[in-house]
Design an enzyme around this catalytic site. Structure first.
Site, PDB file in Angstrom:
ATOM      1  N   LYS A   1       0.836  -1.199   0.000  1.00 43.83           N
ATOM      2  CA  LYS A   1       0.000   0.000   0.000  1.00 43.83           C
ATOM      3  C   LYS A   1       0.874   1.254   0.000  1.00 43.83           C
ATOM      4  CE  LYS A   1      -2.589   1.181   3.683  1.00 43.83           C
ATOM      5  NZ  LYS A   1      -2.593   2.616   4.098  1.00 43.83           N
ATOM      6  N   SER A   2       1.892   1.263   0.850  1.00 44.70           N
ATOM      7  CA  SER A   2       2.741   2.460   0.934  1.00 44.70           C
ATOM      8  C   SER A   2       3.472   2.712  -0.382  1.00 44.70           C
ATOM      9  CB  SER A   2       3.739   2.318   2.084  1.00 44.70           C
ATOM     10  OG  SER A   2       4.559   1.181   1.916  1.00 44.70           O
TER      11      SER A   2
ATOM     12  N   ARG B   1      -7.605  13.366  12.650  1.00 41.94           N
ATOM     13  CA  ARG B   1      -6.147  13.172  12.624  1.00 41.94           C
ATOM     14  C   ARG B   1      -5.459  14.498  12.286  1.00 41.94           C
ATOM     15  NH1 ARG B   1      -5.227   7.614   9.329  1.00 41.94           N
ATOM     16  NH2 ARG B   1      -3.122   7.820  10.246  1.00 41.94           N
TER      17      ARG B   1
ATOM     18  N   SER C   1       4.281  12.305  12.291  1.00 41.54           N
ATOM     19  CA  SER C   1       4.018  11.422  11.155  1.00 41.54           C
ATOM     20  C   SER C   1       5.105  11.592  10.111  1.00 41.54           C
ATOM     21  CB  SER C   1       2.651  11.718  10.533  1.00 41.54           C
ATOM     22  OG  SER C   1       2.469  10.935   9.358  1.00 41.54           O
ATOM     23  N   SER C   2       5.741  10.489   9.719  1.00 42.04           N
ATOM     24  CA  SER C   2       6.717  10.546   8.631  1.00 42.04           C
ATOM     25  C   SER C   2       6.047  10.889   7.311  1.00 42.04           C
ATOM     26  CB  SER C   2       7.446   9.210   8.509  1.00 42.04           C
ATOM     27  OG  SER C   2       6.557   8.187   8.099  1.00 42.04           O
TER      28      SER C   2
ATOM     29  N   ASP D   1       2.903   0.156  12.487  1.00 38.97           N
ATOM     30  CA  ASP D   1       1.788  -0.634  11.962  1.00 38.97           C
ATOM     31  C   ASP D   1       1.850  -2.097  12.381  1.00 38.97           C
ATOM     32  OD1 ASP D   1       0.614   1.518  10.767  1.00 38.97           O
ATOM     33  OD2 ASP D   1       1.355   1.099   8.752  1.00 38.97           O
TER      34      ASP D   1
ATOM     35  N   ARG E   1      -4.966   2.733  18.507  1.00 36.89           N
ATOM     36  CA  ARG E   1      -4.637   1.312  18.417  1.00 36.89           C
ATOM     37  C   ARG E   1      -4.132   0.723  19.727  1.00 36.89           C
ATOM     38  NH1 ARG E   1      -2.074   1.212  12.257  1.00 36.89           N
ATOM     39  NH2 ARG E   1      -4.101   1.191  11.214  1.00 36.89           N
TER      40      ARG E   1
ATOM     41  N   LYS F   1      -9.625  -1.340   3.371  1.00 36.11           N
ATOM     42  CA  LYS F   1      -8.737  -0.167   3.363  1.00 36.11           C
ATOM     43  C   LYS F   1      -7.355  -0.529   2.827  1.00 36.11           C
ATOM     44  CE  LYS F   1      -7.067   3.451   6.532  1.00 36.11           C
ATOM     45  NZ  LYS F   1      -7.549   4.605   5.786  1.00 36.11           N
TER      46      LYS F   1
END
Length: 617
Positions: free
Chosen positions: A207-208, A300, A343-344, A503, A534, A601
């Site tokens: 996905k990334s 977010r 966040s990167s 993740d 999470r 997702k």
């Protein structure tokens, strides 16, 4: 799960069966050869002395014996006439998944003309007999789950096609199948029974990498092919946003010739990557743009990125630090500061956009950059498209800043690799094995799970391999075949710094439940800003299952625990849903996970693959 090959003589069932079994690390048996071993005679001799009816009875008896013995994890090459009996036809359907190797009479004749052990073809008109047999049996063969035409194809190509079709049919059949040993979707919920997962599969594309490949291909402003891109809710959101900015799509080819000439409303869905990557690009456009989202994305934070863009000449307005976000043209390049611990993706979004600014730019990081491997992936994809970034590092080789000169993306095709984030769930499942009380992992339970078409790379979640190995997990990496296999293992708890691979936290929390001692997942505060909180979600749901787990502000502490089935919440978070599913397969009793369709997702076929790996007859 068994795979049973059916088809006329000369269709290649034995040759293909051997290769298919090897590709899936399954056993292989040939019904005719086994019958010859039992009888001590060839098929021709049985036909000649006993007659065809007696041969069919012996063939059926051996098949029934295998079914009663619960033969499993085996590729079975059946006889060409096995389908003539309705009882046999129903039996092979119950024993596993059926594949029809469909061959023309001409090719079958060519393959069998020099083989004497074909009693039905001992006739001068062999080709005509084959045509008649195929015509008579076609309706029976067509009842197979998978149909593969084998004329003029190599064995490797046939095997690849069978594996692809098996995965495809599993997806299409998920909702219509009766309750399997794994579970069944009930509306948006998934009901899961304990089961040992084993077998082989291919995980989805990264996905990334897909996000970054789509964007950099579009920024090259010429047609580029992005092969093996992930199709999921998040990546579709990025593709849709690129279209709003003027990118054209035709199949897997992107044409960004007219990017930034138009704009409008960019709907980011619930994709944090899309919002954070597309916001800097929207500032390069020639029009005003608004970036929208829904669900958890609206909670977010985006203000640090907006502040950095405004320092770089952009004009960005947020809704009190959150989406929706409005932009007007003006991004020109300059110097900005950006916190490294939120966040990167803020960094990656800026890195991809700033080369297109008229002035050089400098990004200065405040504090340590977390999830640095994701920035490495961004830099790798940019380099593939000919864009260079100077990276500043401290004495510990940690990234502290970036210098970006004005430059152009060069058009190149790119292939997206398999996704380590998705593979992590199966590798943990393979190491856990069939974790039932009193069952030795060395003597029983799971035979392991193999991930196909994957190899170590710079994806952050490739860290799952060394982490599991440190926990005592038995992981086999085959570079030549590009496979990674997780064997049932006796895991032990360790301390894991997850700052670079956040993740992995949900599935590592599950692994901790089955690891002797205590597992600590630390430096995880950013997990509270993901699709769900999470840390809280995993602690809450695993506690429902009986886990002894402590939630800290930036950590989870997990004690080895016996899990029981429960009614669980996915918190509408794909990684929570998938992690809880792996836990449920190793719990005592049934579990139900709500909003299970949130896996779309990142991994739309997750439950299909779960079902296939756990299928028993």
């Amino acid at each position: 799960m068994n795979i049973l090959l059916i088809g006329i003589m000369g269709s290649g069932k034995t040759t293909v069966g051997y290769a298919l079994a090897e590709s899936r690390q399954m056993a292989f048996v040939d019904l005719d050869r086994e019958l010859e071993n039992v009888e001590g005679r060839t098929i021709s001799e049985i036909f000649k002395t006993d007659g065809e009816d007696a041969f069919r009875e012996k063939e059926s008896a051996l098949l029934l014996k295998w079914a009663e013995q619960q033969l499993d994890n085996t590729v079975i090459s059946t006889g060409g006439g096995i389908v003539l009996s309705e009882v046999n036809l129903q039996l092979i359907k119950k024993m596993g998944r059926t594949v029809w190797l469909d061959v023309s009479a001409e090719v079958a004749h060519q393959r069998t003309q020099h083989e004497p052990n074909r009693p039905l073809l001992n006739h001068p008109e062999r080709a005509e007999i084959l045509r008649v047999l195929i015509r008579r049996r076609r309706e029976l063969y067509e009842q197979a789950e998978v149909h593969v035409q084998v004329d003029d194809k190599s064995v490797d190509k046939i095997v690849d096609e069978i594996n692809d079709r098996l995965r495809q049919t599993a997806k299409s059949a998920l909702r219509s199948r009766v309750l399997s040993a794994i579970g069944q979707l009930e509306g948006k919920s998934m009901r899961i029974e304990p089961s040992a997962l084993q077998g082989s599969l291919k995980v989805p594309p990264s996905k990334s990498m897909t996000h970054r490949a789509l964007i950099c291909a579009a920024l090259s402003k010429k047609p580029c092919r992005v092969s093996n891109a992930l199709v999921s809710d998040d990546t579709l959101a990025t593709a849709s946003a690129l279209k709003v900015l003027g990118t054209r799509f035709e199949g897997d080819v992107l044409d960004g010739t007219e990017i930034f000439t138009i704009g409008g409303t960019l709907s980011c869905g619930e994709s944090g990557s899309t919002l954070r990557f597309m916001l800097p690009l929207a500032c390069l456009g020639q029009t005003r743009n608004v970036l929208m989202g829904h669900g958890r994305l609206l909670q977010r934070p985006i203000q640090p990125l907006a502040d950095a863009l405004n320092q770089l000449g952009g004009h960005v307005e947020t809704a009190e630090g959150l989406a929706p976000v409005n932009t007007t043209p003006g991004l020109s390049g300059s110097t900005c500061t950006l916190p490294g611990n939120i966040s990167s993706q803020f960094v990656s979004g800026l890195l991809m956009a700033l080369p297109l600014c008229p002035k050089p730019s400098q990004i200065q990081l405040e504090g340590s950059l977390e999830s640095a491997p994701y920035v490495d992936v961004t830099l790798d994809v940019m380099a593939h498209f000919g864009v260079h970034v100077d990276v500043q590092r401290n004495e510990h080789q940690q990234m502290t800043g970036f210098s970006i000169a004005p430059q152009s993306y060069q058009p190149h095709d790119i292939t997206v690799p398999s996704d380590w984030s998705s593979a992590a769930f199966w590798l943990v499942a393979g190491c856990i094995g069939n974790h039932k009380e009193g069952t030795s992992k060395r003597s029983g339970g799971s035979n392991g799970i193999t991930i196909e078409s994957i190899q170590p790379d710079r994806q952050a979640d490739a860290a799952i391999v060394p982490i599991l190995q440190k926990m005592g997990g038995k992981i086999t990496i085959q570079s030549q075949s590009k496979t990674v296999r997780a064997h049932a293992s006796d895991l032990v708890g360790i301390d894991i710094d997850v700052s670079d691979c956040p993740d992995l936290v949900p599935i590592l929390a599950v692994a901790g439940c089955f690891a002797a001692g205590i597992t600590r997942l630390t430096n995880a505060a950013r997990l509270r800003l993901k699709e769900s909180d999470r840390l809280s979600a995993m602690a809450t749901e695993l506690q429902k299952m009986g886990a002894r787990i402590e939630e800290k502000p930036d950590a989870l502490i997990i004690h080895q625990s016996a899990l029981s089935g429960a009614t669980l919440s996915s918190h509408n978070d794909h990684r929570i849903a998938m992690a809880l599913s792996i836990a449920a397969t190793n719990a005592t009793g049934q579990s139900v996970i709500d909003n299970a369709d949130c896996v779309a997702k990142s991994y739309p076929a997750f439950f299909n693959d779960l079902q296939v790996l756990g299928e028993k007859t």
